[in-house]
Design a protein around this motif. Structure first.
Motif, PDB file in Angstrom:
ATOM      1  N   SER D 233       0.833  -1.209   0.000  1.00  0.00           N
ATOM      2  CA  SER D 233       0.000   0.000   0.000  1.00  0.00           C
ATOM      3  C   SER D 233       0.862   1.252   0.000  1.00  0.00           C
ATOM      4  CB  SER D 233      -0.922   0.005   1.223  1.00  0.00           C
ATOM      5  OG  SER D 233      -1.475   1.290   1.401  1.00  0.00           O
ATOM      6  N   LEU D 234       1.887   1.253   0.872  1.00  0.00           N
ATOM      7  CA  LEU D 234       2.774   2.409   0.941  1.00  0.00           C
ATOM      8  C   LEU D 234       3.518   2.644  -0.360  1.00  0.00           C
ATOM      9  CD1 LEU D 234       4.480   2.295   4.422  1.00  0.00           C
ATOM     10  CD2 LEU D 234       3.078   4.111   3.460  1.00  0.00           C
ATOM     11  N   MET D 235       3.924   1.552  -1.020  1.00  0.00           N
ATOM     12  CA  MET D 235       4.607   1.706  -2.298  1.00  0.00           C
ATOM     13  C   MET D 235       3.679   2.389  -3.300  1.00  0.00           C
ATOM     14  SD  MET D 235       6.517  -2.011  -2.341  1.00  0.00           S
ATOM     15  CE  MET D 235       6.872  -2.060  -4.099  1.00  0.00           C
ATOM     16  N   MET D 236       2.403   2.045  -3.232  1.00  0.00           N
ATOM     17  CA  MET D 236       1.459   2.669  -4.161  1.00  0.00           C
ATOM     18  C   MET D 236       1.251   4.145  -3.848  1.00  0.00           C
ATOM     19  SD  MET D 236      -0.354   2.164  -6.790  1.00  0.00           S
ATOM     20  CE  MET D 236      -1.251   0.646  -7.178  1.00  0.00           C
ATOM     21  N   THR D 237       1.078   4.472  -2.579  1.00  0.00           N
ATOM     22  CA  THR D 237       0.716   5.867  -2.268  1.00  0.00           C
ATOM     23  C   THR D 237       1.919   6.792  -2.109  1.00  0.00           C
ATOM     24  OG1 THR D 237       0.501   5.293   0.083  1.00  0.00           O
ATOM     25  CG2 THR D 237      -1.516   5.305  -1.217  1.00  0.00           C
ATOM     26  N   THR D 238       3.105   6.224  -1.811  1.00  0.00           N
ATOM     27  CA  THR D 238       4.255   7.112  -1.607  1.00  0.00           C
ATOM     28  C   THR D 238       5.563   6.596  -2.207  1.00  0.00           C
ATOM     29  OG1 THR D 238       5.031   6.142   0.475  1.00  0.00           O
ATOM     30  CG2 THR D 238       3.258   7.742   0.637  1.00  0.00           C
ATOM     31  N   GLY D 239       5.511   5.505  -2.965  1.00  0.00           N
ATOM     32  CA  GLY D 239       6.741   4.873  -3.438  1.00  0.00           C
ATOM     33  C   GLY D 239       7.516   5.688  -4.457  1.00  0.00           C
ATOM     34  N   LEU D 240       6.812   6.561  -5.169  1.00  0.00           N
ATOM     35  CA  LEU D 240       7.508   7.392  -6.160  1.00  0.00           C
ATOM     36  C   LEU D 240       7.424   8.858  -5.743  1.00  0.00           C
ATOM     37  CD1 LEU D 240       6.191   5.374  -9.196  1.00  0.00           C
ATOM     38  CD2 LEU D 240       8.544   5.389  -8.381  1.00  0.00           C
ATOM     39  N   TYR D 241       7.560   9.080  -4.420  1.00  0.00           N
ATOM     40  CA  TYR D 241       7.558  10.432  -3.848  1.00  0.00           C
ATOM     41  C   TYR D 241       6.268  11.183  -4.202  1.00  0.00           C
ATOM     42  CZ  TYR D 241      12.352   8.895  -3.746  1.00  0.00           C
ATOM     43  OH  TYR D 241      13.466   8.156  -3.576  1.00  0.00           O
ATOM     44  N   ASN D 242       6.427  12.492  -4.438  1.00  0.00           N
ATOM     45  CA  ASN D 242       5.211  13.269  -4.681  1.00  0.00           C
ATOM     46  C   ASN D 242       4.674  13.073  -6.099  1.00  0.00           C
ATOM     47  OD1 ASN D 242       7.386  14.728  -5.631  1.00  0.00           O
ATOM     48  ND2 ASN D 242       6.387  16.695  -5.340  1.00  0.00           N
ATOM     49  N   GLU D 243       5.294  12.170  -6.848  1.00  0.00           N
ATOM     50  CA  GLU D 243       4.716  11.764  -8.123  1.00  0.00           C
ATOM     51  C   GLU D 243       3.937  10.454  -7.979  1.00  0.00           C
ATOM     52  OE1 GLU D 243       4.908  13.610 -11.129  1.00  0.00           O
ATOM     53  OE2 GLU D 243       5.528  15.042  -9.572  1.00  0.00           O
ATOM     54  N   SER D 244       3.825   9.967  -6.753  1.00  0.00           N
ATOM     55  CA  SER D 244       3.185   8.666  -6.535  1.00  0.00           C
ATOM     56  C   SER D 244       1.768   8.634  -7.094  1.00  0.00           C
ATOM     57  CB  SER D 244       3.157   8.345  -5.034  1.00  0.00           C
ATOM     58  OG  SER D 244       4.461   8.325  -4.513  1.00  0.00           O
ATOM     59  N   GLY D 245       1.008   9.698  -6.851  1.00  0.00           N
ATOM     60  CA  GLY D 245      -0.367   9.738  -7.338  1.00  0.00           C
ATOM     61  C   GLY D 245      -0.420   9.670  -8.853  1.00  0.00           C
ATOM     62  N   VAL D 246       0.545  10.312  -9.491  1.00  0.00           N
ATOM     63  CA  VAL D 246       0.583  10.317 -10.953  1.00  0.00           C
ATOM     64  C   VAL D 246       0.763   8.904 -11.489  1.00  0.00           C
ATOM     65  CG1 VAL D 246       1.931  11.103 -12.943  1.00  0.00           C
ATOM     66  CG2 VAL D 246       1.461  12.676 -11.041  1.00  0.00           C
ATOM     67  N   TYR D 247       1.726   8.161 -10.914  1.00  0.00           N
ATOM     68  CA  TYR D 247       1.994   6.820 -11.436  1.00  0.00           C
ATOM     69  C   TYR D 247       0.958   5.805 -10.965  1.00  0.00           C
ATOM     70  CZ  TYR D 247       6.163   8.754 -13.391  1.00  0.00           C
ATOM     71  OH  TYR D 247       7.001   9.521 -14.134  1.00  0.00           O
ATOM     72  N   SER D 248       0.360   6.057  -9.816  1.00  0.00           N
ATOM     73  CA  SER D 248      -0.740   5.190  -9.395  1.00  0.00           C
ATOM     74  C   SER D 248      -1.855   5.269 -10.433  1.00  0.00           C
ATOM     75  CB  SER D 248      -1.250   5.627  -8.022  1.00  0.00           C
ATOM     76  OG  SER D 248      -2.410   4.915  -7.687  1.00  0.00           O
ATOM     77  N   ALA D 249      -2.149   6.484 -10.879  1.00  0.00           N
ATOM     78  CA  ALA D 249      -3.220   6.666 -11.870  1.00  0.00           C
ATOM     79  C   ALA D 249      -2.812   6.168 -13.248  1.00  0.00           C
ATOM     80  CB  ALA D 249      -3.617   8.143 -11.942  1.00  0.00           C
ATOM     81  N   ARG D 250      -1.502   6.192 -13.543  1.00  0.00           N
ATOM     82  CA  ARG D 250      -1.067   5.837 -14.887  1.00  0.00           C
ATOM     83  C   ARG D 250      -0.739   4.350 -15.029  1.00  0.00           C
ATOM     84  NH1 ARG D 250       3.644   9.562 -16.733  1.00  0.00           N
ATOM     85  NH2 ARG D 250       2.054  11.155 -16.367  1.00  0.00           N
ATOM     86  N   ILE D 251      -0.102   3.765 -13.997  1.00  0.00           N
ATOM     87  CA  ILE D 251       0.353   2.372 -14.099  1.00  0.00           C
ATOM     88  C   ILE D 251      -0.414   1.443 -13.158  1.00  0.00           C
ATOM     89  CG2 ILE D 251       2.365   0.848 -14.049  1.00  0.00           C
ATOM     90  CD1 ILE D 251       4.167   3.183 -14.515  1.00  0.00           C
ATOM     91  N   GLY D 252      -0.664   1.932 -11.937  1.00  0.00           N
ATOM     92  CA  GLY D 252      -1.470   1.130 -11.026  1.00  0.00           C
ATOM     93  C   GLY D 252      -0.780  -0.086 -10.449  1.00  0.00           C
ATOM     94  N   VAL D 253       0.556  -0.009 -10.303  1.00  0.00           N
ATOM     95  CA  VAL D 253       1.316  -1.119  -9.729  1.00  0.00           C
ATOM     96  C   VAL D 253       2.174  -0.597  -8.574  1.00  0.00           C
ATOM     97  CG1 VAL D 253       3.133  -2.813 -10.177  1.00  0.00           C
ATOM     98  CG2 VAL D 253       1.405  -2.350 -11.926  1.00  0.00           C
TER      99      VAL D 253
END
Lengths: 306, 306, 306, 306
Positions: D233-253
């Motif tokens: 869960s943490l990797m999804m919401t914060t794994g890519l720093y403040n771009e996490s939301g962007v990649y969650s929406a784009r890749i979802g992994v």
């Protein structure tokens, strides 16, 4: 008095630096190559002035001084002090950061936009005059300038482009700092910024402040001694926004600037100074105007910390 | 000179308000019920003082004035100005917010902790003396106080609890604002804060600043006129942290405070003032000290904006 | 399906914790002791529900999901993505801090107020229907709830107290993020927040999202697969404001909350969930609702990270 | 399994975009034109890999996952949760803004630097092993990589340039979030960032997380189910720093990145993925790596919100 024309000449080339304000057409089309200064000397009660010191330009943020003084006059010193702080900001004049980060319940000072909107909102209709009509009449008197008037075109543009001020005003309202109708206060605020003055009017305004609140030309008190002292302090600590500390250390003269190109200074018990030169540095202060003020401060030994 | 003892008496009850600093034991055990004042009058070159004006206490942040002056003396005005701004902050003295939010490449001013650590770091070993040894010697001279010395216990505690200062110093280093060894600069910084002074020493320091950089007791210049003027301006705009604007508008006297309970003021060409009263308000300024300074400013008409 | 009534009973006492929203009268007078849940099971295409799942309440922020979906439907996925980010915020839902500190040129995401006002502003009049009329019709369809309608009293109150939203909207306009008339967009925004739904309507909405954009009750696609996937991701990362990370780690179910006491969840390919319980924690999320959702997630093994 | 070499080839040209990390020499001299991927398929318990998937590179921030898991293992889930939040930040990974603005008493999450330093500081010496020796042994086991080891040169450089981390650590100490010796924790932190891994090691690590905490190669549990779920869960919401939301929406992994060019993903119950490509975008994420991960997610339908 030293030779003002010569001082003006030696700074005139600075008008080539910087840019005139461009956010509204009426300011964008002002010629950059203008520089005028007027100095009111309290010692001999005389006004000295140069070429271009009678050119009219938009008062913009220097109106915040007038409104502050009038709000104190109408509502009392304590009421104004209860509603707006006298603290400095490390941010831009139109920033909301300090307010929100520090959970402030007052605008930081009367010279950031939020604070100026607040002081404007404190002025109430009186004797069948709207707040702006009162401000205008007061401005004419304290600037000794019966021709000082509203420029409708500038007002219209200020109103049209004033969304950041609307944002600030609604923030103040949302946090109960302003109770009244925000639309009316903003309208008054945009009008006060759109009054047109000359370097001479500003020198007169500075002279009243320097003269402890008494108009030197007719020896009548128009504002209290306390209001005059308080306002000079504020001009020193916040008059040039978050660059105030820089100019306090460099020039040492209480000064307020406006993006119309005006500078108004009050040297306690000595001089009122008005300058006009519309080309601005990145902080929105007149380039040639500050150059000229620095030279004048050196020449007349005006630094109050010296 | 007005009756200082009487002025002291009428403010003494204020020592019951506030609290002494408690972050280190040596400050926490200081008695709250102390108030002393010393005033150096430049007109007749005399020092007036009250009871308790010879009590020693920790100089703390007032040392930032001394280090600033010494850094200018050793490294030159321009070098210091290139490395630290003279801007105000809307935040606490130990905040990093302005630096990070505005992407500043200089600490905001020499009186916030980040700026003071910076000015300290500018001082280099010289004539086989460490930076602190030089600062101490300079402090003894400018305060006219050969007994001024380091309190080892306070230094030890400051060093032990100074993690926020370490955090600030490493921030400055990470952003290349400080190049040198941070540990050494911090050590010097904690030491300078741990020097012990009296109200009399501070009045002497204020008198030098008020006297344009010349020690009035022996008529020798110790700092440049420019450094003195510059420092008085900074004391006005940032000397009491983000409350500086408030006290500028209320008292109008360039002043620097310390959490040891000291206040040091310089009234240009008139007076140096030193006050000691250790009970602090929430902003870390001496409660009874500020009360007494306000009364003195009123009585002697010291407000420089009046 | 597990025994929903039993799950509801075991969480009912939580309705005693927290407080109903009090910023407008119509919300303040709602009884706190209410809890209802509806679960749409995609496996057998059946809706399960408990007592109080048919009570109407204000949709508030859950409407941001509906408007986002409709904006994508009308203006296209790319246009919406170009105008609002999908980043998280470390601050409150109505804060301006990130925007100003980071000089953002887009609202951070569609679920903070600034972003929701933005998506609302993207919706244009069409087929002689106002933006709100279109949103309402779309809401009725996607929630499978023809009785879903505007509560005029709530709208009136939202409009009257919505100054912080006005402040945000004018900030967006001042920075050219919104071009259109702000007053109209705000009016539509306040209206969409004032629609009344039930736990059942929200379970239906969640079921469409869970079912890849196809309404399970009539097997017709109403939104694109991409919009459904995108929105579930956003619900996970920003659906519960700056507490989103906390609930993602604790519950692991994409969820959007509203201060009317609603919770709407979409478990991909499995369930749509609607909950109503108006007593809120300090972050504005339903206390008993989150308790019940946590138990349900555990019982049905809904955590998508498990 | 789909053709990984083909997917790699079609993304290889992306290695020309971006830049390798340059803040330390050992990273600056890595060749940009590298791309390797390994995928552990839980269905058939097999690892698939491409060319360059055995190249060693610095783990950097991906080590934060390992330390978090080990801290939970040694100190328990609740202790870790009590000391660090699971909230997102709108700012950079090394920013102090949220902490100071919101007066937080915990670092925001274990994947910003402040939070990672905190989790590292929680690990205690045990069985005569230092914290780092324990972390290294755990890393070798969970990555199924006995050759995983410390790169002394990288450690030396990280330590030398790590002033912003020192600043953060002392901020945490000053606010009593860290009690222990900061110097030791920082040393351990810099060491853990300097371990060298391959895409294969990261695929193994991802596979353990995807497999609910059980090592699929020997079917032994190494971390609790709860820790595995929480971390994904943490990797999804914060794994890519403040771009996490962007990649969650784009890749979802759920994915964690490191500036050494690594990406590690865990698709619940399906795959562990390790990618290496050192050329980074401005946010510090691998350009070709994210391109390849996006294509893989599309091809294998990995978006968990779909």
């Amino acid at each position: 008095m030293i030779d003002l024309e010569k001082l003006r000449d030696s700074n005139f080339s600075l008008t080539k630096n910087g840019h005139v304000a461009s956010y509204i057409p009426a300011l964008a089309r002002v010629s950059a190559d203008q520089l005028g200064i007027a100095v009111y000397d309290l010692k001999n009660n005389k006004l000295y002035k140069t070429e271009q010191s009678d050119i009219r330009f938009a008062i913009e943020s220097i109106s915040k001084v007038i409104t502050l003084l009038y709000a104190i006059k109408q509502r009392g010193f304590d009421e104004v002090n209860n509603r707006v702080s006298t603290r400095q900001t490390g941010f831009a004049f139109n920033s909301i950061l300090n307010l929100e980060i520090e959970h402030e319940n007052k605008p930081l000072n009367p010279f950031v936009n939020a604070g100026a909107i607040m002081t404007t909102s404190l002025i109430k209709p009186q004797d069948e005059l709207t707040p702006f009509e009162q401000i205008l009449a007061f401005a004419q008197e304290i600037c000794h300038d019966p021709d000082l008037s509203l420029d409708e075109e500038i007002f219209y543009s200020e109103d049209e482009t004033g969304d950041i001020d609307r944002s600030l005003a609604y923030y103040l309202k949302a946090h109960k700092m302003i109770q009244d109708n925000v639309t009316d206060s903003l309208r008054t605020y945009f009008k006060q910024c759109s009054m047109k003055v000359t370097a001479v009017s500003l020198a007169n305004l500075g002279a009243v402040l320097a003269n402890d609140g008494v108009k030197p030309w007719d020896n009548e008190r128009i504002i209290s001694s306390r209001a005059a002292t308080f306002t000079k302090s504020l001009m020193m600590t916040t008059g040039l926004y978050n660059e105030s500390g820089v100019y306090s250390a460099r020039i040492g003269v209480p000064t307020k600037s406006g993006v119309g190109g005006g500078l108004m200074s009050a040297v306690p018990n000595k001089y009122g100074i008005g300058i006009f030169s519309p080309s601005l540095d990145k902080d929105g202060n007149s380039v040639a105007g500050l150059g000229l003020l620095t030279d004048l401060s050196d020449a007349l030994k005006l630094d109050i910390f010296k």
